[in-house]
Design a protein around this motif. Structure first.
Motif, PDB file in Angstrom:
ATOM      1  N   LEU A 117      47.877  42.634  31.846  1.00  0.00           N
ATOM      2  CA  LEU A 117      46.425  42.762  31.946  1.00  0.00           C
ATOM      3  C   LEU A 117      45.739  41.509  32.456  1.00  0.00           C
ATOM      4  O   LEU A 117      44.842  41.572  33.305  1.00  0.00           O
ATOM      5  CB  LEU A 117      45.839  43.121  30.573  1.00  0.00           C
ATOM      6  N   ASP A 118      46.136  40.350  31.930  1.00  0.00           N
ATOM      7  CA  ASP A 118      45.370  39.137  32.187  1.00  0.00           C
ATOM      8  C   ASP A 118      45.791  38.458  33.484  1.00  0.00           C
ATOM      9  O   ASP A 118      46.980  38.321  33.777  1.00  0.00           O
ATOM     10  CB  ASP A 118      45.507  38.171  31.017  1.00  0.00           C
ATOM     11  N   SER A 119      44.813  37.998  34.225  1.00  0.00           N
ATOM     12  CA  SER A 119      45.047  37.520  35.587  1.00  0.00           C
ATOM     13  C   SER A 119      45.952  36.298  35.657  1.00  0.00           C
ATOM     14  O   SER A 119      46.729  36.149  36.612  1.00  0.00           O
ATOM     15  CB  SER A 119      43.708  37.203  36.262  1.00  0.00           C
ATOM     16  N   GLN A 120      45.901  35.404  34.669  1.00  0.00           N
ATOM     17  CA  GLN A 120      46.667  34.170  34.764  1.00  0.00           C
ATOM     18  C   GLN A 120      48.143  34.335  34.388  1.00  0.00           C
ATOM     19  O   GLN A 120      48.938  33.428  34.609  1.00  0.00           O
ATOM     20  CB  GLN A 120      46.020  33.080  33.913  1.00  0.00           C
ATOM     21  N   SER A 121      48.513  35.484  33.824  1.00  0.00           N
ATOM     22  CA  SER A 121      49.922  35.735  33.509  1.00  0.00           C
ATOM     23  C   SER A 121      50.545  36.769  34.438  1.00  0.00           C
ATOM     24  O   SER A 121      51.745  37.017  34.370  1.00  0.00           O
ATOM     25  CB  SER A 121      50.071  36.197  32.056  1.00  0.00           C
ATOM     26  N   ASN A 122      49.739  37.370  35.300  1.00  0.00           N
ATOM     27  CA  ASN A 122      50.216  38.406  36.213  1.00  0.00           C
ATOM     28  C   ASN A 122      50.056  37.917  37.652  1.00  0.00           C
ATOM     29  O   ASN A 122      48.942  37.871  38.179  1.00  0.00           O
ATOM     30  CB  ASN A 122      49.435  39.700  35.992  1.00  0.00           C
ATOM     31  N   ALA A 123      51.183  37.548  38.268  1.00  0.00           N
ATOM     32  CA  ALA A 123      51.171  37.064  39.650  1.00  0.00           C
ATOM     33  C   ALA A 123      51.817  38.064  40.601  1.00  0.00           C
ATOM     34  O   ALA A 123      52.239  37.708  41.706  1.00  0.00           O
ATOM     35  CB  ALA A 123      51.891  35.717  39.730  1.00  0.00           C
TER      36      ALA A 123
END
Length: 361
Positions: A190-196
């Motif tokens: 869900l979270d942008s900083q853990s999903n690249a």
């Protein structure tokens, strides 16, 4: 009488009050095998005066395990162990959901049978430690770099969630809660900083919430959507999982869960001393986006709970730490009785002390 002590319907059950015992890891499962046991059954049954109990996080697979001594729900022995718990809770008049848990990158191979952790992306949870018990030598170690999940990995985990939901119902739970908060696997998507990721599971908000929706659909197909709850933590930064625009992301999540028809959303507010506050405007926007039952948890007092229920953006309130030391918490709140303080040294691991020996009024 305030709304806090009024009944409410959830998943075909009438809850006797709006007080929730939220999931709290206590690390007392039987080893080896991560099996729920008679001591855990006593602990939960003591707290069955809550309107709803949500179990501690319960891993859906060995690879989903983040910490030593936490219970699972993927083996026959684990299902049988949880049956002891639900039978005792139901005998005491309680309603109980199982929190289904896959930690993703928040683990170490000592907890996963030697297998490298998996996550949305090959992004480490830096400076995060997890509890392991290696050959009888318990202690804390750094998390490891995860492997980015392939499409087949995603399919495998969907199957595991679906089977875990079936196992939970077979074990007597009244429903399940998906742990999509606090930096664990679903939250990592869900979270942008853990999903690249740069495929259909990454990038845009709609892509990042795809995995959650697929998990929700899988468990709903198995047990029915009204028996499914989802825990979210829009503003927490636990396990260094952060979103750059949480209001945009989590309002989209709320709309998607409304479309999916889940029974409830359970929001964990950041509860440390200098934590960011979740504004009333944000909560009202979630209420507008989602028409089901809304649970909030995070350092609530009876007074704050009454205010939240009266304002309408919450339907139930979770009281976490107070339930540790006050098995009869609803009675104490209703009668204005003082609360016991918990012993922090007995929160994780051990036996009866600091677990089932707290006094009632």
């Amino acid at each position: 009488m305030t709304l806090l002590f009024s009944p409410i319907d959830l998943a075909g059950k009438t809850l006797k009050n709006r007080i929730v015992m939220p999931p709290m890891t206590r690390s007392r499962s039987t080893q080896p095998g991560d099996i729920a046991n008679d001591l855990m059954a006593t602990y939960y049954a003591q707290r069955a005066s809550a309107g709803l109990i949500v179990s501690e996080g319960t891993q859906i697979s060995e690879l989903g395990k983040g910490y030593a001594w936490t219970p699972g729900i993927y083996s026959n022995e684990q299902v049988a162990g949880w049956s002891k718990v639900t039978n005792k809770v139901h005998s005491a008049g309680g309603v109980m959901f199982a929190q289904l848990w896959h930690v993703g990158r928040v683990t170490h191979s000592d907890n996963t049978g030697g297998v490298q952790p998996i996550s949305a992306s090959a992004v480490a949870a830096k400076d995060v430690k997890v509890f392991v018990d290696t050959n009888g030598e318990p202690g804390f170690v750094d998390t490891q770099l995860p492997r980015e999940m392939s499409k087949q990995d995603i399919e495998n985990v969907l199957v595991e969630f679906r089977q875990a939901a079936k196992n939970a119902v077979d074990a007597g739970f009244d429903g399940i809660e998906l742990h999509a908060a606090n930096g664990y696997l679903i939250n990592q998507f869900l979270d942008s900083q853990s999903n690249a990721r740069n495929d259909e599971y990454g990038g845009s908000v709609q892509n990042r919430l795809r995995f959650l929706v697929e998990v929700v659909n899988a468990v709903s197909d198995e047990i029915g959507s009204k028996k499914v709850g989802v825990r979210l933590a829009p503003l927490t930064t636990l396990n260094v999982t952060v979103d750059d625009n949480p209001e945009q992301t989590y309002l989209a999540v709320a709309r998607a869960l409304n479309d999916a028809g889940v029974g409830y959303i359970h929001i964990a507010e950041a509860d440390w001393d200098d934590a960011p506050l979740m504004s009333v405007e944000f909560k009202q926007a979630i209420r507008k986006a989602y028409s089901g039952v809304l649970i909030y948890a995070g350092k609530y007092t009876k007074e704050r709970a009454d205010e939240a229920l009266a304002q309408g953006w919450a339907d139930l309130i979770g009281f976490g730490r107070p339930f540790v030391a006050n098995p009869d918490l609803p009675t104490r709140l209703e009668q204005g009785k003082p609360l016991n303080s918990h012993n922090p040294d007995t929160l994780f691991g051990g036996a009866e002390q600091g677990y089932t020996d707290y006094p009632t009024v």
